[in-house]
Design a protein around this motif. Structure first.
Motif: not given
Length: 156
Positions: A1, A3, A52, A66-67, A69
């Protein structure tokens, strides 16, 4: 992803869920995911995690997060449970006893550990991203109607 450092509230209406998907983010991390009938005043609509989430809700193909946070500002023992929930693959499900067994230092025969797992699921700050709907006999932090649609989407 990518930042994303802007802090704020982001929301978009989901016709599939028949409500909004709203997330709180700060310092490139998601703090919360919720499903209000009406978004918070001033909520922005453009955020890569919302993109997403809506790709996931389209249901055309499995989407992993998964990407993404997630800032888990919860007690350490609950964090360990939710980290295990994140490892349950799209389209799979486990029960509370199995999740308890999957979590380090927890015993599925210990009633206090079962309560801990159920509490962690109930207090999950980021449903979908931490897919508590994949725990078939546990509570979900998402509203029941949302949980059922997520389970249906994944054919659980």
């Amino acid at each position: 992803m990518e930042d994303v450092t802007d802090a704020g509230i982001y929301a978009r209406e989901s016709t599939y869920l028949d409500r909004y998907v709203q997330l709180g983010a700060a310092s490139g991390r998601v703090l919360t995911v919720s499903f209000p009938d009406v978004p918070e005043d001033g909520a922005e609509t453009d955020h890569p995690v919302l993109d997403q989430l809506f790709e996931y809700l389209d249901g055309l193909e499995p989407v992993t997060f998964d990407d993404v946070q997630v800032a888990l500002t919860i007690p350490t023992d609950q964090r360990a449970v939710l980290e295990q929930v994140q490892s349950i693959p799209y389209g799979d499900q486990v029960d509370v006893a199995t999740l308890t067994q999957m979590t380090p230092d927890l015993d599925p025969d210990d009633q206090d550990d079962i309560i801990l797992v159920r509490t962690a699921l109930d207090e999950n700050p980021a449903p979908i991203l931490i897919p508590d709907h994949r725990v078939r006999d546990g509570p979900s932090a998402a509203p029941p109607a949302v949980e059922q649609k997520l389970r249906s989407l994944e054919e659980l």
